[in-house]
Design an enzyme around this catalytic site. Structure first.
Site, PDB file in Angstrom:
ATOM      1  N   CYS A 227      -6.187 -28.344   7.208  1.00 14.98           N
ATOM      2  CA  CYS A 227      -4.995 -27.572   7.597  1.00 14.98           C
ATOM      3  C   CYS A 227      -4.192 -28.322   8.660  1.00 14.98           C
ATOM      4  O   CYS A 227      -4.670 -29.277   9.268  1.00 14.98           O
ATOM      5  CB  CYS A 227      -5.385 -26.175   8.096  1.00 14.98           C
ATOM      6  SG  CYS A 227      -5.907 -26.094   9.817  1.00 14.98           S
TER       7      CYS A 227
ATOM      8  N   ASP B  46       0.859  -1.185   0.000  1.00 17.45           N
ATOM      9  CA  ASP B  46       0.000   0.000   0.000  1.00 17.45           C
ATOM     10  C   ASP B  46       0.894   1.233   0.000  1.00 17.45           C
ATOM     11  O   ASP B  46       2.122   1.130   0.050  1.00 17.45           O
ATOM     12  CB  ASP B  46      -0.981  -0.035   1.175  1.00 17.45           C
ATOM     13  CG  ASP B  46      -0.290   0.059   2.520  1.00 17.45           C
ATOM     14  OD1 ASP B  46       0.945   0.228   2.556  1.00 17.45           O
ATOM     15  OD2 ASP B  46      -0.975  -0.057   3.548  1.00 17.45           O
ATOM     16  N   SER B  47       0.294   2.407  -0.054  1.00 16.37           N
ATOM     17  CA  SER B  47       1.083   3.632  -0.247  1.00 16.37           C
ATOM     18  C   SER B  47       1.499   4.272   1.060  1.00 16.37           C
ATOM     19  O   SER B  47       2.334   5.174   1.066  1.00 16.37           O
ATOM     20  CB  SER B  47       0.239   4.634  -1.028  1.00 16.37           C
ATOM     21  OG  SER B  47      -0.847   5.068  -0.214  1.00 16.37           O
ATOM     22  N   GLY B  48       0.894   3.841   2.160  1.00 16.67           N
ATOM     23  CA  GLY B  48       1.117   4.504   3.437  1.00 16.67           C
ATOM     24  C   GLY B  48       0.067   5.560   3.741  1.00 16.67           C
ATOM     25  O   GLY B  48      -0.024   6.031   4.873  1.00 16.67           O
ATOM     26  N   GLY B  49      -0.728   5.923   2.728  1.00 13.88           N
ATOM     27  CA  GLY B  49      -1.734   6.969   2.922  1.00 13.88           C
ATOM     28  C   GLY B  49      -2.697   6.641   4.053  1.00 13.88           C
ATOM     29  O   GLY B  49      -2.933   7.461   4.945  1.00 13.88           O
ATOM     30  N   PHE B  50      -3.220   5.439   4.037  1.00 16.48           N
ATOM     31  CA  PHE B  50      -4.216   5.067   5.050  1.00 16.48           C
ATOM     32  C   PHE B  50      -3.651   5.219   6.460  1.00 16.48           C
ATOM     33  O   PHE B  50      -4.304   5.762   7.353  1.00 16.48           O
ATOM     34  CB  PHE B  50      -4.690   3.621   4.803  1.00 16.48           C
ATOM     35  CG  PHE B  50      -5.725   3.167   5.786  1.00 16.48           C
ATOM     36  CD1 PHE B  50      -7.051   3.573   5.659  1.00 16.48           C
ATOM     37  CD2 PHE B  50      -5.383   2.348   6.854  1.00 16.48           C
ATOM     38  CE1 PHE B  50      -8.011   3.170   6.576  1.00 16.48           C
ATOM     39  CE2 PHE B  50      -6.342   1.936   7.781  1.00 16.48           C
ATOM     40  CZ  PHE B  50      -7.656   2.350   7.641  1.00 16.48           C
TER      41      PHE B  50
ATOM     42  N   CYS C 123      -5.942 -28.413  12.147  1.00 20.08           N
ATOM     43  CA  CYS C 123      -7.114 -29.290  12.268  1.00 20.08           C
ATOM     44  C   CYS C 123      -6.764 -30.765  12.101  1.00 20.08           C
ATOM     45  O   CYS C 123      -7.493 -31.621  12.602  1.00 20.08           O
ATOM     46  CB  CYS C 123      -8.186 -28.873  11.263  1.00 20.08           C
ATOM     47  SG  CYS C 123      -8.976 -27.312  11.727  1.00 20.08           S
TER      48      CYS C 123
ATOM     49  N   GLN D 157     -11.421   7.162  -4.904  1.00 19.03           N
ATOM     50  CA  GLN D 157     -11.990   7.628  -3.641  1.00 19.03           C
ATOM     51  C   GLN D 157     -13.309   8.342  -3.927  1.00 19.03           C
ATOM     52  O   GLN D 157     -13.724   8.446  -5.082  1.00 19.03           O
ATOM     53  CB  GLN D 157     -11.004   8.565  -2.922  1.00 19.03           C
ATOM     54  CG  GLN D 157      -9.731   7.879  -2.421  1.00 19.03           C
ATOM     55  CD  GLN D 157      -9.960   7.059  -1.138  1.00 19.03           C
ATOM     56  OE1 GLN D 157     -11.078   6.965  -0.604  1.00 19.03           O
ATOM     57  NE2 GLN D 157      -8.886   6.425  -0.668  1.00 19.03           N
TER      58      GLN D 157
ATOM     59  N   CYS E  84     -11.672 -29.808   7.975  1.00 23.44           N
ATOM     60  CA  CYS E  84     -10.606 -28.931   7.462  1.00 23.44           C
ATOM     61  C   CYS E  84      -9.310 -29.735   7.342  1.00 23.44           C
ATOM     62  O   CYS E  84      -9.013 -30.586   8.181  1.00 23.44           O
ATOM     63  CB  CYS E  84     -10.424 -27.740   8.388  1.00 23.44           C
ATOM     64  SG  CYS E  84      -9.037 -26.671   7.912  1.00 23.44           S
TER      65      CYS E  84
ATOM     66  N   ASP F  38      -7.894  -7.548   0.388  1.00 19.92           N
ATOM     67  CA  ASP F  38      -6.944  -7.830   1.459  1.00 19.92           C
ATOM     68  C   ASP F  38      -7.597  -7.453   2.770  1.00 19.92           C
ATOM     69  O   ASP F  38      -8.485  -6.593   2.804  1.00 19.92           O
ATOM     70  CB  ASP F  38      -5.672  -6.977   1.331  1.00 19.92           C
ATOM     71  CG  ASP F  38      -5.902  -5.558   1.835  1.00 19.92           C
ATOM     72  OD1 ASP F  38      -6.517  -4.767   1.091  1.00 19.92           O
ATOM     73  OD2 ASP F  38      -5.544  -5.256   2.991  1.00 19.92           O
TER      74      ASP F  38
ATOM     75  N   HIS G 252      -4.912 -21.927  10.655  1.00 20.76           N
ATOM     76  CA  HIS G 252      -6.252 -22.396  10.274  1.00 20.76           C
ATOM     77  C   HIS G 252      -7.027 -21.305   9.538  1.00 20.76           C
ATOM     78  O   HIS G 252      -7.653 -21.567   8.502  1.00 20.76           O
ATOM     79  CB  HIS G 252      -7.050 -22.868  11.491  1.00 20.76           C
ATOM     80  CG  HIS G 252      -8.489 -23.058  11.140  1.00 20.76           C
ATOM     81  ND1 HIS G 252      -8.918 -24.138  10.398  1.00 20.76           N
ATOM     82  CD2 HIS G 252      -9.583 -22.268  11.330  1.00 20.76           C
ATOM     83  CE1 HIS G 252     -10.223 -24.020  10.171  1.00 20.76           C
ATOM     84  NE2 HIS G 252     -10.642 -22.899  10.726  1.00 20.76           N
TER      85      HIS G 252
END
Lengths: 369, 369
Positions: free
Chosen positions: B304, B91-95, B307, B187, B302, B264, B333
């Site tokens: 994994c 990401d850009s760091g903006g958030f 599990c 945006q 499951c 994400d 998991h």
């Protein structure tokens, strides 16, 4: 069969052996990583298996407090509960009762105490400890002993050891899990005569193995090594001998030089949580600024997952920002380092080169001449 | 070649595609686990590879603060630093600049702010963000955008989006790491006309892909889904479309139904740290007393590692006593659960059964009719 202990090679007092347990054979001298609460902190069983960890130690006191015998019993014992198929040794809870708890009241039957977690009143004596270790289903159970404070007067030590011996006799007669071995524990602090008498009386009772307890509790290293010698000297040579709570690498080698077969300690895992890496040339703090851009591994030449995949700079970053993965990677490395050290020690005994090997370890790890 | 996006199947608005990056091909729709500080918390690269994680998201702001560009640069970029050979989106760091920092001062060039860790004065704007992402060497870099507060007035939103568009134009012209793709960010909050105009202007600039940002910031789900629809509708259909910060499983499927290709979120990893297990039938707290002796796995069926090797009772115990391994097993998991969900989603689109599949997920995960 279970309980058999084969001594396949000796070099001076040091011995290379094989101990047969209900969950397989353990090659000695062996170092047992500690899984206090049914896990070696941050690691999975597959990690330990991948590093040739042969046997774990787990703590009866902690498992008694949480999750308790009902839950572990319902889950089929400690091996199934934690997904570990190899041998487990459980301590008796004695050490924790005497070091962690408050408002203790000791009687001939054992110790009433308040749980260090929630203050709940609990009771642990030779009968209760063996019953809990039976539920856990450990391969090796330890006798419930009193861990006297250091230093203690000779008079107190005499009384304490007499009680530990009475408790050992009770432990010896308790029902056991299938194939479970029981080890007696030699006490006596830094008084060689008391340790010798305790050892002889335990040997007369006849246990599957014998531990030297109450060492590495604050005494200087020469005192510690004398205590080990005094304890070991009077224990049966044909049974495994275990020094509890010993983890310094040079001391592990010194113990083997005195005929010790088994050791355990939280050092490799606890130091990882503090950011310390063990190496064959001593420990160092990975968080140090000197490593901030260092692309070499935590220990150059090491073949562990951490060292073959990541740089000091990365592990340092993880530790500095509080990422759990940093502790995990360093724990993997430290355990791997200990396992490699013990494998080399066994090979040195087998090949008759233990004495020069020990001298080399003293030099590399302590810088001694 | 890098940047190619093949749409191999569609089902309604949903699409199954392949995005080519410098570190390999990503099958879409894809969910990206978050590795904020150069690690998906508690997991190793081998764990993620074993669960078919195709691409990670990492956070430029956090890596700028610690360990900083000099260290990552000296270590050969983010892939080599963290030992991950597959694609990375940064990401850009903006958030983070707009949500974590104090004493911000915004100018046309970017934002001056105090680090949330040590208060150090830092500056991040379109030029600085792209330079940092170039050092990281991510496969996909995001444009530096303003994340306006929710709710904002239409007037503020107009001004903010105008600035985000000017910044996007600057980002587009910055030097890039080799093969690095750059995505623009739409945006406009809950104002469909502003979102539509922003999307059209970004498309006119021409980016490798496009994100819908500033959603899932507190608005109700119908508003959120409308925002996604409003953003997506005006973005080029032949480029990948990414909704930032979306992690609820039903919402992932709803986004795909609206033509979204990438998402994400920290949900699967963060909820693991809080003791929540995701399952295909919803989430539940593993710490609950009901599971204290339950020998079934965290999610029956499951496949994994957690599990197939451990019981709910064991994972609950680890969480309750504060053992790191509990968080790690639950993180394994939860990520596995998300990966299986996304693989099934892609297969549903490919086989033309996305609509009934989506209805089934709504029913199973929300109990909706």
């Amino acid at each position: 069969m279970t309980g058999d202990f084969e001594i396949l090679a000796t070099d001076g007092e040091a011995r290379y052996g094989r101990l047969h347990t209900a969950h397989g054979v353990v090659e000695t001298p062996v170092f047992m990583p500690v899984g206090t609460q049914a896990t070696v902190k941050t690691l999975e069983p597959r990690d330990l298996e991948g590093m040739d960890v042969q046997i774990l130690l787990s703590n009866t006191y902690h498992l008694l407090v949480r999750p308790g015998p009902d839950i572990i019993g319902a889950c089929g014992g400690l091996h199934r509960f934690m997904g570990w198929d190899r041998p487990i040794l459980t301590d008796s809870g004695g050490f924790q009762v005497f070091s962690l708890t408050k408002l203790r009241k000791m009687t001939e039957e054992g110790v009433a105490f308040n749980s260090h977690v929630d203050g709940r009143r609990l009771f642990l004596g030779p009968v209760e400890s063996m019953a809990m270790q039976r539920v856990l289903g450990s391969d090796i159970a330890m006798c419930f002993d009193e861990c006297p404070p250091y230093p203690s007067t000779p008079k107190y030590m005499e009384e304490s050891v007499a009680r530990t011996l009475r408790w050992a006799a009770v432990c010896r007669e308790q029902p056991r899990a299938e194939g479970q071995l029981v080890f007696g524990i030699d006490q006596g602090g830094e008084f060689p005569e008391i340790r010798a008498r305790c050892a002889r009386e335990l040997a007369a009772m006849g246990f599957d193995g014998y531990a030297v307890g109450g060492v590495s509790v604050g005494e200087a290293e020469p005192v510690l090594l004398d205590e080990i010698s005094a304890g070991v000297r009077h224990l049966p040579a044909d049974r495994p001998r275990y020094v509890m709570g010993l983890g310094d690498m040079v001391q592990l080698a010194e113990a083997a030089a005195r005929g010790v077969d088994m050791c355990d300690c939280v050092m490799p895992t606890r130091h990882a949580r503090n950011g310390s890496a063990f190496t064959r040339d001593g420990a160092y703090p990975v968080k140090a600024g000197a490593w901030k851009s260092d692309t070499s591994p935590v220990e150059p030449g090491c073949t562990c997952y951490c060292c073959t995949h990541f740089s000091r700079a990365y592990v340092r970053h993880l530790l500095n920002v509080g990422e759990i993965l940093g502790v995990r990677l360093l724990t993997l490395h430290n355990i791997h380092c200990y396992m490699a050290f013990m494998a080399e020690m066994r090979e040195a005994i087998r090949s008759g080169s233990f004495r020069p090997w020990l001298a080399e370890q003293r030099r590399r790890l302590r810088g001694a001449e």
